[in-house]
Write an enzyme that holds these catalytic residues in place. Sequence first.
Site: not given
Length: 480
Positions: A333-335
Site C-alpha cells: 500500500e502507498c509507500g
Amino acid sequence: MPKSSSRLILAGLRGGSGKTTQSMGLITALKRMGREVVPFKKGPDFIDTGWLALAAGRPCYNLDPFLMGNKATLRSLLRHGSGCLALIEGNRGLFDGMDEKGTFSTAELAKLTRTPVILTVDCTMATRTVAAMVLGCMHFDPDVHIGGVILNRIRGSRHGNLIRRTVEHYTGLPVLGVVERLAEGLVPERHMGLVPPQEHPAREKVLCNTRKLAETRIDLEQVLALADSAPTLEFQLEKKALQPLNAHGSPRIGVMEDSAFWFYYPENLEALERLGAELVKVSALEQGLLPEIDALYIGGGFPETHAKEIASNDVFRHSLRESVEAGLPVYAECGGLMMLGEELVTQEGRFSMMGILPVRFHMKSRPQGHGYSILTVDKETPFFPVGARLHGHEFHYSKPEACGSNLTTALEMERGVGCLEGRDGLVYRNVLALYTHIHAAGVPEWAESLVFRAAQYGLEKRRDLNAESGTFMMTGTGSA
C-alpha cells in the site's frame, strides 16, 4: 454483550487546531490518575494514531464509518474500549464530512456512538466571536452533545479570562481548559502532517510536556465527569468468528516494519493473526536476505525520507526480487507501492528501489491524491475477485510515471485519483500494489485472501523442497 460507558470525543473547528497535542496530554494525565485509557482516532489517519498510541502505551484504533461501516465501527469501539475510558480524537472540523450533509463527519460519529464532545477552539486573534462559534456549533445540530470547551492558543491571562466569561455566559457550557499559545509546537509538522514519533528525537520529552500542559491547564476532574456521564453503549457482536485457515501450519507473513514503513491499522494485523498467521518483522533498512516467509505485507510510510538507505541495501533488494519471481505473494500500500517501483525521485536525487514494478515515482510539493476512494476490481488480482468493490483512503505526494510497457492495473477508481489514468492496483505475478489503504474491518476478505495465499505458497514451497530432497536421496541410493 460488551458495554462501554466512559468515553469522550475531542473535536475542533478545523484541522490543525491542537487536537492531537491536547489528546496526548489528556491520555498521559488521565493514565497518571489511574484511569485505563484506550485511544481512538476518527478517520483514516496513521500519524496522529502513532502519537496517541505512544501516549497510551497501547494501540490506537481508527473509527471510520466510511472505511469500516457503522456496525464495524461500533464493534471496534466496544471490543477495544470496553471497561476503559475511550478517548476519541476527531478529525478536521466537527461537522466536516464528505458532502454538504457532513456525511462521515466527527459529529456523525458522536451521534452514532452517543459520545459527549469537548470542543477545542483556536482563539488566535479573537475574543467574543469564540462564543458565537461555539453557540453556532451547539445549534447547528442539537443532537450532538457538546459538553464543554477548551480554549486553545490563548495570549495571556486577560485574553483567556475574557473568553472564558463570554463563552460560559452565552453558551452555558463549562470551559474545561485554557491553554496558552506555545512559542513552538510540541510536535513539528511537515508534509502529510505531524513528524511521526518514530522520527522525533525527543518523543518522551513531548509526552512529558503534553502531560504537564493538561495537568496545569485543563480541569481533569471535569473531563472525567463528562466522560463518565456518557450513556451505556451496548452492541451485539457478531457470533461468527474468523476461523483459522492454517490447516497446514501457521503461514509466516512478513510485515515491513521500521521507521520508513509503519502505516498499519492495528485491526489489519490482528485479523491476520486471528486467521492463524505468524507475523514476522521485516526491514528494508536493516535486513539483508529476506527471512523465510510465505507472504509479505508492505504498508505505507515515508520511503522518500529513507530513500538513500533503501537504495543502498542491495542484498535486500536482490533477495526480494528473487522471492517475487519465485511467486511470493506481496500486498503493498502507498509507500509500499513506491518501494516496489524502479526509482524514487526526490529533491535529494534519484534512488533505485526494488525494480519489481516498471514505475518511477516523483515526489511533489503538493498532495497528488488525498481523500476517500472507491474502487472496483475489474481484472484478476492475487487477493480480490473480479467485481469486488472496495472503500479505501489515499494520501500521497508522489506522482507515478510508467517506465515500461509491461504494466497491468486491476482496479478502476470510482472516487479518488489512484495510480495511473484513473486506475489503481498494479499487478505482477503474485504482487498487488496500490496507493489505496483499506481497513480489514471493512474488507474482511482481504485478510482471508492474504492468509490463504500465504498458506498456499508455503505448502507449494514444502512440496518442492520434499521433491528435491526425494530426488537427491534416490540419486544417492543409485550411486551407492
